[in-house]
Design an enzyme around this catalytic site. Structure first.
Site, PDB file in Angstrom:
ATOM      1  CD1 TRP A  30      -0.860  -8.558  20.666  1.00  0.00           C
ATOM      2  CD2 TRP A  30      -2.720  -9.572  19.972  1.00  0.00           C
ATOM      3  NE1 TRP A  30      -1.426  -7.759  19.713  1.00  0.00           N
ATOM      4  CE2 TRP A  30      -2.588  -8.372  19.261  1.00  0.00           C
ATOM      5  CE3 TRP A  30      -3.825 -10.388  19.718  1.00  0.00           C
ATOM      6  CZ2 TRP A  30      -3.506  -7.954  18.310  1.00  0.00           C
ATOM      7  CZ3 TRP A  30      -4.739  -9.979  18.757  1.00  0.00           C
ATOM      8  CH2 TRP A  30      -4.566  -8.771  18.071  1.00  0.00           C
ATOM      9  CB  THR A  95      -2.203 -14.007   7.094  1.00  0.00           C
ATOM     10  OG1 THR A  95      -1.836 -13.618   8.429  1.00  0.00           O
ATOM     11  CG2 THR A  95      -3.661 -13.655   6.834  1.00  0.00           C
ATOM     12  CG  HIS A  97       0.892 -11.367  11.405  1.00  0.00           C
ATOM     13  ND1 HIS A  97       0.550 -11.634  12.710  1.00  0.00           N
ATOM     14  CD2 HIS A  97       1.474 -10.143  11.397  1.00  0.00           C
ATOM     15  CE1 HIS A  97       0.920 -10.609  13.463  1.00  0.00           C
ATOM     16  NE2 HIS A  97       1.485  -9.695  12.693  1.00  0.00           N
TER      17      HIS A  97
END
Length: 158
Positions: A30, A95, A97
């Protein structure tokens, strides 16, 4: 890790470095451009001090502690690394997350530092924006990859 301006991070006594030291970098897929820059910073320091290194790649930040632990367990005696560096970049979204990922990877790396006989360095950027990440790979806030490598070298000898 220190911020730019902590110049003591950049003064390593090369005479105290362990000969044939080896560091394993474990990086995420990522935010690859940022993480690759962190890795490049580590490699520059290791090349400067003639430190052996290898890189493992995992999908995301939550997987970093598992990969480090598994690598340690699978390494034959005498070939074990002297330190690990976890490299990643988690950018806040809309969010919660972000909070869960940051907490999980932080706690996982903390547990590794308490469990393994070698240090695991936290080289994971946890930022609000891509701009903040850019500032930490050679911008206004220094280069966190280089700082992680220097921290690893200091911890090997602590």
């Amino acid at each position: 890790m220190a911020t730019q301006g902590n110049s003591s991070l950049y003064h390593i006594d090369a005479g105290i470095l362990k000969e044939n030291a080896c560091v394993v970098l474990v990086k995420t897929e990522w935010n690859a451009a940022i993480v690759d820059a962190l890795e490049d910073g580590c490699k520059r320091i290791f090349d400067q001090y003639k430190i052996r290194y290898q890189t493992l790649v995992v999908p995301g930040a939550v997987e970093l502690p598992f990969a480090i632990k598994r690598h340690w367990e699978r390494t034959k005696e005498g070939a074990a690394p002297d330190a690990f560096i976890a490299l990643g970049c988690v950018i806040k979204g809309d969010t919660p997350h972000f909070d869960y990922v940051c907490d999980a990877v932080t706690q996982g790396i903390l547990q590794l530092n308490l469990m393994l006989p070698v240090p695991t360095i936290f080289g994971v950027l946890t930022v609000n924006t891509d701009e903040q990440a850019q500032e930490r790979i050679g911008g206004a806030h220094g280069h966190k990859g280089e700082e992680a490598a220097i921290t690893a070298l200091k911890m090997i000898h602590s």
